[in-house]
Design a protein around this motif. Structure first.
Motif, PDB file in Angstrom:
ATOM      1  N   MET A 111      25.623  36.701  86.108  1.00 39.79           N
ATOM      2  CA  MET A 111      27.029  36.520  85.773  1.00 39.79           C
ATOM      3  C   MET A 111      27.749  35.877  86.961  1.00 39.79           C
ATOM      4  N   ASN A 112      28.655  34.948  86.681  1.00 41.82           N
ATOM      5  CA  ASN A 112      29.371  34.339  87.797  1.00 41.82           C
ATOM      6  C   ASN A 112      30.528  35.236  88.251  1.00 41.82           C
ATOM      7  N   ARG A 113      31.084  34.885  89.401  1.00 43.94           N
ATOM      8  CA  ARG A 113      32.116  35.728  90.022  1.00 43.94           C
ATOM      9  C   ARG A 113      33.354  35.881  89.137  1.00 43.94           C
ATOM     10  N   ASN A 114      33.805  34.808  88.496  1.00 43.22           N
ATOM     11  CA  ASN A 114      34.995  34.900  87.636  1.00 43.22           C
ATOM     12  C   ASN A 114      34.781  35.880  86.490  1.00 43.22           C
ATOM     13  N   MET A 115      33.594  35.863  85.899  1.00 45.38           N
ATOM     14  CA  MET A 115      33.300  36.788  84.806  1.00 45.38           C
ATOM     15  C   MET A 115      33.257  38.225  85.325  1.00 45.38           C
ATOM     16  N   LEU A 116      32.676  38.442  86.501  1.00 40.98           N
ATOM     17  CA  LEU A 116      32.629  39.788  87.083  1.00 40.98           C
ATOM     18  C   LEU A 116      34.041  40.289  87.398  1.00 40.98           C
ATOM     19  N   GLN A 117      34.890  39.402  87.910  1.00 40.95           N
ATOM     20  CA  GLN A 117      36.276  39.790  88.185  1.00 40.95           C
ATOM     21  C   GLN A 117      36.989  40.172  86.894  1.00 40.95           C
ATOM     22  N   PHE A 118      36.779  39.387  85.844  1.00 44.24           N
ATOM     23  CA  PHE A 118      37.400  39.667  84.553  1.00 44.24           C
ATOM     24  C   PHE A 118      36.929  41.002  83.996  1.00 44.24           C
ATOM     25  N   VAL A 119      35.631  41.247  84.034  1.00 44.32           N
ATOM     26  CA  VAL A 119      35.081  42.504  83.507  1.00 44.32           C
ATOM     27  C   VAL A 119      35.593  43.696  84.317  1.00 44.32           C
ATOM     28  N   ALA A 120      35.652  43.546  85.646  1.00 44.54           N
ATOM     29  CA  ALA A 120      36.162  44.635  86.490  1.00 44.54           C
ATOM     30  C   ALA A 120      37.634  44.913  86.191  1.00 44.54           C
ATOM     31  N   ALA A 121      38.436  43.849  86.032  1.00 39.84           N
ATOM     32  CA  ALA A 121      39.857  44.024  85.714  1.00 39.84           C
ATOM     33  C   ALA A 121      40.035  44.652  84.335  1.00 39.84           C
ATOM     34  N   LEU A 122      39.240  44.214  83.368  1.00 43.47           N
ATOM     35  CA  LEU A 122      39.321  44.772  82.013  1.00 43.47           C
ATOM     36  C   LEU A 122      38.935  46.252  82.020  1.00 43.47           C
ATOM     37  N   ALA A 123      37.871  46.593  82.709  1.00 43.42           N
ATOM     38  CA  ALA A 123      37.440  48.001  82.788  1.00 43.42           C
ATOM     39  C   ALA A 123      38.508  48.852  83.474  1.00 43.42           C
ATOM     40  N   SER A 124      39.105  48.332  84.544  1.00 47.76           N
ATOM     41  CA  SER A 124      40.168  49.072  85.240  1.00 47.76           C
ATOM     42  C   SER A 124      41.360  49.286  84.323  1.00 47.76           C
ATOM     43  N   GLY A 125      41.740  48.253  83.574  1.00 46.01           N
ATOM     44  CA  GLY A 125      42.856  48.369  82.644  1.00 46.01           C
ATOM     45  C   GLY A 125      42.592  49.370  81.542  1.00 46.01           C
ATOM     46  N   ILE A 126      41.366  49.398  81.037  1.00 44.07           N
ATOM     47  CA  ILE A 126      41.007  50.356  79.984  1.00 44.07           C
ATOM     48  C   ILE A 126      41.074  51.783  80.515  1.00 44.07           C
ATOM     49  N   VAL A 127      40.540  51.999  81.707  1.00 39.65           N
ATOM     50  CA  VAL A 127      40.592  53.347  82.307  1.00 39.65           C
ATOM     51  C   VAL A 127      42.042  53.756  82.563  1.00 39.65           C
ATOM     52  N   PHE A 128      42.855  52.823  83.065  1.00 42.82           N
ATOM     53  CA  PHE A 128      44.263  53.105  83.326  1.00 42.82           C
ATOM     54  C   PHE A 128      45.002  53.449  82.034  1.00 42.82           C
ATOM     55  N   GLY A 129      44.813  52.637  81.006  1.00 46.16           N
ATOM     56  CA  GLY A 129      45.460  52.888  79.718  1.00 46.16           C
ATOM     57  C   GLY A 129      45.018  54.198  79.096  1.00 46.16           C
ATOM     58  N   PHE A 130      43.726  54.500  79.199  1.00 45.65           N
ATOM     59  CA  PHE A 130      43.222  55.767  78.672  1.00 45.65           C
ATOM     60  C   PHE A 130      43.851  56.941  79.416  1.00 45.65           C
ATOM     61  N   GLY A 131      43.961  56.818  80.730  1.00 43.36           N
ATOM     62  CA  GLY A 131      44.594  57.877  81.523  1.00 43.36           C
ATOM     63  C   GLY A 131      46.054  58.072  81.154  1.00 43.36           C
ATOM     64  N   LEU A 132      46.774  56.974  80.941  1.00 42.93           N
ATOM     65  CA  LEU A 132      48.173  57.071  80.522  1.00 42.93           C
ATOM     66  C   LEU A 132      48.285  57.766  79.170  1.00 42.93           C
ATOM     67  N   SER A 133      47.404  57.396  78.264  1.00 44.81           N
ATOM     68  CA  SER A 133      47.432  58.003  76.924  1.00 44.81           C
ATOM     69  C   SER A 133      47.087  59.484  76.998  1.00 44.81           C
ATOM     70  N   LEU A 134      46.041  59.809  77.737  1.00 48.63           N
ATOM     71  CA  LEU A 134      45.594  61.197  77.863  1.00 48.63           C
ATOM     72  C   LEU A 134      46.671  62.089  78.487  1.00 48.63           C
ATOM     73  N   SER A 135      47.421  61.532  79.445  1.00 53.87           N
ATOM     74  CA  SER A 135      48.447  62.317  80.130  1.00 53.87           C
ATOM     75  C   SER A 135      49.769  62.373  79.367  1.00 53.87           C
ATOM     76  N   GLY A 136      49.879  61.624  78.277  1.00 51.15           N
ATOM     77  CA  GLY A 136      51.107  61.635  77.498  1.00 51.15           C
ATOM     78  C   GLY A 136      52.190  60.718  78.030  1.00 51.15           C
TER      79      GLY A 136
END
Length: 143
Positions: free
Chosen positions: A1-26
């Motif tokens: 995988m090239n660097r841009n794709m890895l950056q995108f996947v890392a940012a997407l995963a971080s956003g999903i974890v952040f959104g899940f945490g926001l939802s879980l915490s109300g």
């Protein structure tokens, strides 16, 4: 995988974890945030625990970052160097606080709350985007 794709996947995963945490915490519920700010009324201290958890995670992350030579998917860390407290910082902080108190959202939870389909969320996000665009087109050109 090239660097841009890895950056995108890392940012997407971080956003999903952040959104899940926001939802879980109300924190996608603006009334919960507004009740936290209503210290003389129906005060809800739950946001203090969410903020405390965020401080712990950020503290650990900064300490890990300081031990690393460079980030995993970039050449260098992008850390702000300006430590000056000036008028734009104070005005921006005040506007952020007013928007947070009136709308019950800050930018991250507002975007995550779009998934709930509430009309007030769409209105808040539109107003937020207009404000960001206005700042970008008018204020930031002065610097």
């Amino acid at each position: 995988m090239n660097r841009n794709m890895l950056q995108f996947v890392a940012a997407l995963a971080s956003g999903i974890v952040f959104g899940f945490g926001l939802s879980l915490s109300g924190m996608l519920n603006p009334v919960r945030v507004q009740n936290f700010l209503d210290v003389f009324g129906a005060w809800d201290p739950s946001l203090a625990f969410v903020l405390g958890g965020a401080i712990v995670v950020a503290f650990i992350g900064v300490h890990i970052m300081k031990r690393m030579k460079r980030p995993a998917f970039d050449d260098s860390f992008h850390v702000p160097t300006n430590r000056r407290i000036d008028a734009p910082l104070v005005v921006g902080s005040a506007l952020f606080g007013l928007g947070w108190g009136i709308g019950g959202f800050c930018p991250g939870p507002a975007v995550a709350s779009l998934s709930l389909g509430l009309p007030q969320t769409f209105l808040f996000v539109i107003a937020m985007l207009v404000g960001m665009t206005l700042f970008d087109r008018v204020w930031s050109r002065r610097a």
